[in-house]
Write an enzyme that holds these catalytic residues in place. Structure first.
Site, PDB file in Angstrom:
ATOM      1  CB  CYS A  37      -0.915  -0.045   1.295  1.00 43.87           C
ATOM      2  SG  CYS A  37      -1.757   1.694   1.475  1.00 43.87           S
ATOM      3  CB  CYS A  40       0.133   2.128   4.142  1.00 44.81           C
ATOM      4  SG  CYS A  40      -1.382   1.303   3.958  1.00 44.81           S
TER       5      CYS A  40
END
Length: 330
Positions: A37, A40
């Site tokens: 991700c 993230c």
């Protein structure tokens, strides 16, 4: 109380570890992420900086949950977007931030900073809770997708009949702390209740809101002396009644048809002395009160002992408070 400043976030490796962290820290903030991700990774430095500044043993924990390796935890807390940050206070979800939203995460962290200061300045009290211990102790894990809603009980209107320990009995059962019997040491004060004239107990629990009740967790830790005929027992038969405006009389409850009747045996109690009782969920939708009637105990004694009661499910809209603001994503 020792500080753990300069701490990196704790990488969670199991559901059991996750629950232990919730139970032993008054404040917990979790970062749900995945290695692939990009957002993230972009917002990670803000979270890690806060962890280094604020992490404090048994007070505030920063944790990371990899949603690829800990799918059960992610599902239990309805994590559908990455990253997702969830803030727990005394074991309860307080707020969540979905996505790499720097402004919202910073706002969450500022709130946490305030709660952290309160906890440090008042180390003998809960971080905004009603118990003298910070995090909520539970004798069994939460069912996936549900939360502890014991705090929805309107404690001033509760009533416990045929109890030996007096008016504080209800508060004892709902106390957030770990039962003293599990520590192997004698408590300075009695933190359990026993029935008085016979083995029956009648507990009336009204709620602040309409709730959906999924699971009942009952902890009972009687002494293990098998030769003592007068030692209290664990409950065996329990009758549950919903949506009553007041407590029931014992004769009335004996004759009345219950919403559910529960029969417990030795195998239902886990090593922490807790029975994790799944209810007929369809019968416990939108209820405003619960009457718990302990009909009899599992043994020959004339007393039944209860240490803790926890309610697990979904809370609804509080009465007389208007529309509640939704925080995060439903």
């Amino acid at each position: 109380m020792s500080s753990t400043h300069d701490s990196k976030p704790i990488e969670v490796t199991s559901s059991a570890q996750f629950q232990t962290i919730l139970q032993t820290n008054a404040l917990v903030v979790a970062d749900f992420y995945a290695d692939w991700c990009g957002p993230c990774k972009a917002i990670k430095p803000i979270f890690e900086k806060a962890s280094k500044e604020l992490s404090h043993e048994n007070v505030l924990a920063f944790i990371k949950v990899n949603t690829d390796t800990q799918k059960d935890i992610a599902q239990a807390y309805n994590v559908t977007s990455l990253p997702t940050f969830i803030y727990f206070r005394n074991g309860q979800i307080t707020s969540r931030v979905k996505g790499a939203d720097v402004q919202k995460l910073s706002g969450m962290l500022e709130t946490i900073r305030g709660h952290f200061q309160e906890a440090i300045e008042n180390p003998g009290g809960a971080a905004g809770g009603s118990s003298s211990s910070g995090a909520t102790w539970r004798g069994a894990e939460l069912p996936r997708g549900y939360t502890d809603i014991t705090d929805q009980i309107e404690i001033n209107r509760c009533e416990l009949l045929n109890v030996e320990s007096g008016p504080e009995g209800v508060r004892t059962l709902l106390d957030k702390s770990r039962p003293s019997a599990l520590s192997g040491q004698k408590s300075a004060t009695k933190d359990w209740v026993e029935s008085d004239t016979d083995e029956q107990l009648m507990l009336f629990l009204p709620f602040q809101a309409m709730i959906k009740l999924h699971t009942l967790q009952i902890t009972s830790l009687p002494p293990s002396d098998d030769d003592d005929d007068e030692a209290p027992m664990r409950p065996k038969t329990i009758k549950l009644f919903t949506n009553k405006s007041h407590n029931l009389g014992f004769d009335e409850a004996e004759d009345m048809s219950a919403t559910q009747v529960i029969e417990l045996s030795e195998k239902d109690w886990n090593p922490d002395g807790t029975a994790n009782i799944s209810l007929r969920y369809v019968k416990f939708q939108n209820i405003n009160s619960l009457v718990l009637f302990v009909v009899d105990g599992d043994g020959d004694s004339e007393k039944v002992r209860l240490d803790r009661v926890r309610l697990i499910g979904e809370a609804g809209e509080k009465r007389e408070m208007g529309k509640l603001e939704k925080i995060g994503d439903e």
